[in-house]
Design an enzyme around this catalytic site. Sequence first.
Site, PDB file in Angstrom:
ATOM      1  N   LEU A  33       0.819  -1.206   0.000  1.00 14.29           N
ATOM      2  CA  LEU A  33       0.000   0.000   0.000  1.00 14.29           C
ATOM      3  C   LEU A  33       0.857   1.263   0.000  1.00 14.29           C
ATOM      4  O   LEU A  33       1.689   1.457   0.884  1.00 14.29           O
ATOM      5  CB  LEU A  33      -0.918  -0.012   1.228  1.00 14.29           C
ATOM      6  N   ASP A  34       0.639   2.098  -1.026  1.00 13.26           N
ATOM      7  CA  ASP A  34       1.291   3.407  -1.137  1.00 13.26           C
ATOM      8  C   ASP A  34       2.815   3.328  -1.148  1.00 13.26           C
ATOM      9  O   ASP A  34       3.502   4.282  -0.770  1.00 13.26           O
ATOM     10  CB  ASP A  34       0.837   4.337   0.002  1.00 13.26           C
ATOM     11  N   GLU A  35       3.367   2.189  -1.578  1.00 14.01           N
ATOM     12  CA  GLU A  35       4.815   2.021  -1.618  1.00 14.01           C
ATOM     13  C   GLU A  35       5.336   1.869  -3.043  1.00 14.01           C
ATOM     14  O   GLU A  35       6.500   1.555  -3.256  1.00 14.01           O
ATOM     15  CB  GLU A  35       5.232   0.804  -0.790  1.00 14.01           C
TER      16      GLU A  35
END
Length: 284
Positions: A227-229
Amino acid sequence: MSHPEFILSISCPDRRGIVSDVTSFLFEQGCNILESQQFGDRFNNRFFLRIHCLSENDVPITWLEKNFASIAQQFSMTSNFFDVHKKTRTLIMVSRFGHALVDLLYRSRIGAMPMEVPLVVSNHVDFADVAAAQHIPFVHLPVTKENKAEQEAKLAQLIEDYQIDLIVLARYMQILSDGFCKSRLGKIINIHHSFLPSFKGANPYTQAHDRGVKLIGATAHYVTGDLDEGPIIDQSVEPVTHAMGPDDYVAVGRDIESRALARAVKWHCEHRILLNGRKTVVFP
């Protein structure tokens, strides 16, 4: 009739002779180079190249791909030829914040980016009227814990049916599964409503306000299973002051999100982005 125009993008281990052999090949095929950008990453010894060409001998891309294969193999290249005049078929996904969706549809409509939007998908019905106004099919796929796998299967079928090249999460507030993302690395762009890696999770603008920050921002990135990486494509910031409240931050944030996402999508559609491990190389 105009000559065929194409983009050649290349990623490979860095070594001498790459540019020489590639440009010699293009010259021999009667291709005139209109623009060329390159970058050698000294930290991982990777080389990246983007060339915009005009095929003055009217050689089709399929023929160029076939005959370029030996050079690609020689240098262990990941190489792609793209037709400049072919628009990227883009699926836009949205939830209950429509500013990024509306902005992208407008830019597509006026020809500001080489993108066409054949479908809008949402887990809510809030923006069905926006899609209808543009004569774009709208599909409502509500997501729960119980039906997540089923809805992703339907989404995958839609992607195939509509021959989608790119998925844009324009403030789509559902997490896609790891398996769905892994098989589409570099083909899903998300806009995160903060300047990553700070203020992750819910209510980033409230977090930013509580901390008294002087800059707020947004991050456009490719989606991975983490997530969001995912690899960051573009980031944008705006100054804020002590006199502004959380709602003011949100208003400023809407504009930042729209701009950053639009740039990322435009660069992707113009084939200006190359993956470099957990990062990207962007030739703006």
